[in-house]
Design an enzyme around this catalytic site. Structure first.
Site, PDB file in Angstrom:
ATOM      1  N   TYR A 112     -28.732 -19.911  39.152  1.00  0.00           N
ATOM      2  CA  TYR A 112     -28.775 -18.635  38.436  1.00  0.00           C
ATOM      3  C   TYR A 112     -30.049 -17.856  38.750  1.00  0.00           C
ATOM      4  O   TYR A 112     -31.097 -18.434  39.046  1.00  0.00           O
ATOM      5  CB  TYR A 112     -28.682 -18.864  36.920  1.00  0.00           C
ATOM      6  CG  TYR A 112     -27.316 -19.340  36.495  1.00  0.00           C
ATOM      7  CD1 TYR A 112     -26.343 -18.437  36.079  1.00  0.00           C
ATOM      8  CD2 TYR A 112     -26.987 -20.694  36.547  1.00  0.00           C
ATOM      9  CE1 TYR A 112     -25.078 -18.872  35.715  1.00  0.00           C
ATOM     10  CE2 TYR A 112     -25.728 -21.139  36.186  1.00  0.00           C
ATOM     11  CZ  TYR A 112     -24.774 -20.218  35.775  1.00  0.00           C
ATOM     12  OH  TYR A 112     -23.520 -20.650  35.429  1.00  0.00           O
ATOM     13  N   GLY A 151     -23.692 -26.272  25.817  1.00  0.00           N
ATOM     14  CA  GLY A 151     -22.535 -27.103  26.098  1.00  0.00           C
ATOM     15  C   GLY A 151     -22.959 -28.561  26.235  1.00  0.00           C
ATOM     16  O   GLY A 151     -23.932 -28.865  26.926  1.00  0.00           O
ATOM     17  N   GLU A 166     -18.263 -26.883  24.911  1.00  0.00           N
ATOM     18  CA  GLU A 166     -19.117 -25.831  24.380  1.00  0.00           C
ATOM     19  C   GLU A 166     -19.459 -26.124  22.925  1.00  0.00           C
ATOM     20  O   GLU A 166     -18.679 -26.733  22.198  1.00  0.00           O
ATOM     21  CB  GLU A 166     -18.425 -24.476  24.493  1.00  0.00           C
ATOM     22  CG  GLU A 166     -18.180 -24.012  25.925  1.00  0.00           C
ATOM     23  CD  GLU A 166     -19.458 -23.927  26.737  1.00  0.00           C
ATOM     24  OE1 GLU A 166     -20.500 -23.519  26.173  1.00  0.00           O
ATOM     25  OE2 GLU A 166     -19.431 -24.272  27.930  1.00  0.00           O
ATOM     26  N   ARG A 344     -61.268   0.308  42.935  1.00  0.00           N
ATOM     27  CA  ARG A 344     -59.949   0.852  43.226  1.00  0.00           C
ATOM     28  C   ARG A 344     -59.578   0.539  44.672  1.00  0.00           C
ATOM     29  O   ARG A 344     -60.421   0.107  45.471  1.00  0.00           O
ATOM     30  CB  ARG A 344     -59.941   2.352  42.932  1.00  0.00           C
ATOM     31  CG  ARG A 344     -60.162   2.656  41.443  1.00  0.00           C
ATOM     32  CD  ARG A 344     -60.375   4.123  41.184  1.00  0.00           C
ATOM     33  NE  ARG A 344     -59.184   4.909  41.497  1.00  0.00           N
ATOM     34  CZ  ARG A 344     -59.177   6.241  41.517  1.00  0.00           C
ATOM     35  NH1 ARG A 344     -60.300   6.926  41.275  1.00  0.00           N
ATOM     36  NH2 ARG A 344     -58.060   6.891  41.800  1.00  0.00           N
ATOM     37  N   LYS A 362     -63.647   3.794  45.356  1.00  0.00           N
ATOM     38  CA  LYS A 362     -62.314   3.924  45.942  1.00  0.00           C
ATOM     39  C   LYS A 362     -62.456   4.348  47.401  1.00  0.00           C
ATOM     40  O   LYS A 362     -63.240   5.252  47.717  1.00  0.00           O
ATOM     41  CB  LYS A 362     -61.469   4.948  45.180  1.00  0.00           C
ATOM     42  CG  LYS A 362     -60.054   5.084  45.735  1.00  0.00           C
ATOM     43  CD  LYS A 362     -59.253   6.157  45.013  1.00  0.00           C
ATOM     44  CE  LYS A 362     -57.850   6.252  45.584  1.00  0.00           C
ATOM     45  NZ  LYS A 362     -57.066   7.349  44.980  1.00  0.00           N
ATOM     46  N   HIS A 374     -75.891   0.763  39.627  1.00  0.00           N
ATOM     47  CA  HIS A 374     -75.441   1.136  38.297  1.00  0.00           C
ATOM     48  C   HIS A 374     -75.060   2.608  38.176  1.00  0.00           C
ATOM     49  O   HIS A 374     -75.658   3.475  38.778  1.00  0.00           O
ATOM     50  CB  HIS A 374     -76.498   0.824  37.220  1.00  0.00           C
ATOM     51  CG  HIS A 374     -77.899   0.801  37.707  1.00  0.00           C
ATOM     52  ND1 HIS A 374     -78.689  -0.314  37.598  1.00  0.00           N
ATOM     53  CD2 HIS A 374     -78.646   1.727  38.343  1.00  0.00           C
ATOM     54  CE1 HIS A 374     -79.872  -0.060  38.134  1.00  0.00           C
ATOM     55  NE2 HIS A 374     -79.866   1.165  38.589  1.00  0.00           N
ATOM     56  N   SER A 416     -82.356   8.708  41.857  1.00  0.00           N
ATOM     57  CA  SER A 416     -81.400   8.762  40.750  1.00  0.00           C
ATOM     58  C   SER A 416     -80.726  10.129  40.679  1.00  0.00           C
ATOM     59  O   SER A 416     -81.338  11.163  40.970  1.00  0.00           O
ATOM     60  CB  SER A 416     -82.119   8.474  39.428  1.00  0.00           C
ATOM     61  OG  SER A 416     -82.631   7.167  39.416  1.00  0.00           O
TER      62      SER A 416
END
Length: 492
Positions: A112, A151, A166, A344, A362, A374, A416
């Site tokens: 199945y 069953g 059954e 990403r 990304k 950071h 920065s």
């Protein structure tokens, strides 16, 4: 010990059910556990015993299911169940389709698409027993503490299977039987073909029952036997989301345990989730609340977690990944990522590189030893080796219509809050001052500054924000400063 693979004539996977109890627009068998659809698990188990042919019977949401199966196993035959309901009819149409290619001889296995924990090893054992004992039918059964709804397997005095009753049709005595039918079988192809031709829909449900084949096989003089598994999870199906979650949890428990036995440290198995497709080396360490999905791989001595989710991420040897959400990325050997980092797709971090706290990346390649420590964003960029990107740096890659690329060389040091307005290139060894907005290319070794000298307009706040708290405090400070006498020699 798992018997040697015998290679049956065919495996037929039944996957035509509607799965209404899932209450979902997604077909039941396409729901996932362990990062793979239930039918995906079923197909892998079927292929592992190397059948000469493989067929899957579909009906509900036919195109969705067929398309998914074609992606997973292009050589599998997709067979449509017709209007006649029942598992017997589903197997019959599959057998007819396979016979049309070449009449099957030997063993036909029926399983199945919603029994995801069924293993190839157990299927191989079923086939080996069936062929060794020359059975007409061999049914896979399980022994349950609570067999309600299943069953029951009926046996004769000699231990052979005499039938399946059954639950609703069972007597009180029969309901005490704990051995139940899994619905998974090995058939002799000729016996199956002949019996299916005799199965009718003359029953309360108006369906062709596959279980009727057992009685017909016995009437024809064939032997019906069973392989009993003590591992009930291997024959459990998922009809609703509660059962799906239980199967998912059990699969994950087994997956985590298997990795621990293979040399992986999992600090808290109860909060660690690992997809079936993930690969881990020895001496990997997974900390609490870690999830590894898809094609993620983690190399030796790497530490992942806590609170980390990785999907299709390659983690290099000795790397550390802390409190990170990542997908479609590569983290090089001995590199460091996190905490609170978002990788990403397209992120490639080189050996000994660093992407630190509160960073998003990304489509960026970061060279060996370079650091983005950071609070910043790097997208559509290439950064060389041994470069230090300062706090708050951003690659401004989108102009409202198109995305553009930033190229930063090796040995670069940026101040920065530097903003790189792409497309722009920064040469090797260049520096930027704090707050610089880089709109033009920076030559190698240059210092880029883009802000004017600081100018202070005294008294601006009291004059322009009268009545505000800032104005009150500013005026008081100004008054205090103006009333302070100058220092004199006598005052010393």
């Amino acid at each position: 010990m798992i018997p040697e693979n015998t290679g049956p004539a065919a495996v037929i996977v039944l996957a035509a059910g509607a799965g209404t109890r899932m209450k979902s627009r997604t077909p039941k068998i396409l729901h996932e556990i362990g990062g793979r659809s239930m039918v995906g698990h079923a197909l892998l188990a079927a292929r592992s015993i190397e059948p000469r042919q493989l067929a899957i019977v579909v009906r509900h949401e036919r195109d969705l299911v067929a398309g998914h199966v074609a992606e997973l196993d292009p050589s599998a035959a997709i067979v449509d169940q017709d209007e006649v309901p029942g598992t017997g009819r589903a197997v019959e149409v599959a057998l007819q389709a396979l016979d049309a290619k070449e009449e099957l001889t030997g063993t036909v296995v029926v399983t199945y698409g919603d029994v995801p924990l069924l293993s190839g090893g157990l299927l191989a054992e079923l086939v080996a027993t069936h062929e060794r004992e020359a059975n007409a039918v061999t049914v896979l059964t399980a022994v349950l503490d609570d067999a309600t709804g299943y069953g029951r397997i009926l046996r004769g005095e000699d231990g052979t299977v005499t039938g399946i009753r059954e639950h609703k049709d069972s007597t009180d005595e029969e309901r005490l039987i704990r051995e139940v039918n899994s619905g998974i079988y090995a058939f002799d192809a000729a016996v199956l073909r002949e019996a299916l031709g005799k199965v009718t829909t003359d029953n309360a449900q108006g369906e062709k029952y596959l279980t009727d084949v057992l009685g017909l096989a016995r009437e024809a003089g064939g032997r019906v036997a069973a392989v009993v598994t003590a591992d009930r999870w291997q024959v459990e199906g998922a009809n609703d989301r509660v059962q799906l979650a239980a199967l998912g949890a059990e699969l994950n428990r087994r997956t985590v345990e298997a990795w621990m036995r293979a040399g992986v440290t999992v600090v808290d198995p109860s909060t660690t989730w690992i997809d079936s497709s993930v690969t881990l080396d020895e001496d990997v360490r997974l900390l609490p609340n870690t999830q590894l999905h898809g094609s993620t791989s983690v190399a030796r001595d790497a530490v992942v977690g806590p609170d980390t989710t990785l999907t299709d991420v390659e983690v290099g040897e000795g790397a550390t990944v802390i409190r990170t959400h990542g997908s479609g990325s590569v983290i090089g050997p001995r590199a460091a990522v996190g905490p609170f980092t978002y990788l990403r797709p397209g992120t490639v971090l080189g050996e000994k590189g660093k992407i630190g706290a509160f960073y998003e990346t990304k489509n960026v390649t970061i060279g060996r030893g370079s650091k983005l420590s950071h609070l910043g964003y790097a997208g559509d960029a290439e950064i060389g080796e041994d470069t230090n990107i300062g706090c708050g740096n951003i690659t401004a890659n989108y102009d409202g219509e198109k995305k553009h690329r930033t190229v930063i060389g090796s040995g670069v040091r940026t101040g920065s809050n530097t903003v790189f307005v792409a497309p722009v290139t920064v040469g090797d060894g260049a520096y930027s001052g704090a707050g610089a907005v880089i709109r033009k290319d920076v030559p190698a070794g240059a210092l880029a500054l883009s802000i004017a000298a600081q100018r202070n307009t005294e008294g601006w706040v009291p004059a322009n924000r009268p009545g505000s708290r800032s104005a009150e405090l500013a005026q008081a400070a100004i008054n205090n400063s103006s009333s302070t006498p100058a220092s004199t020699e006598e005052g010393k």
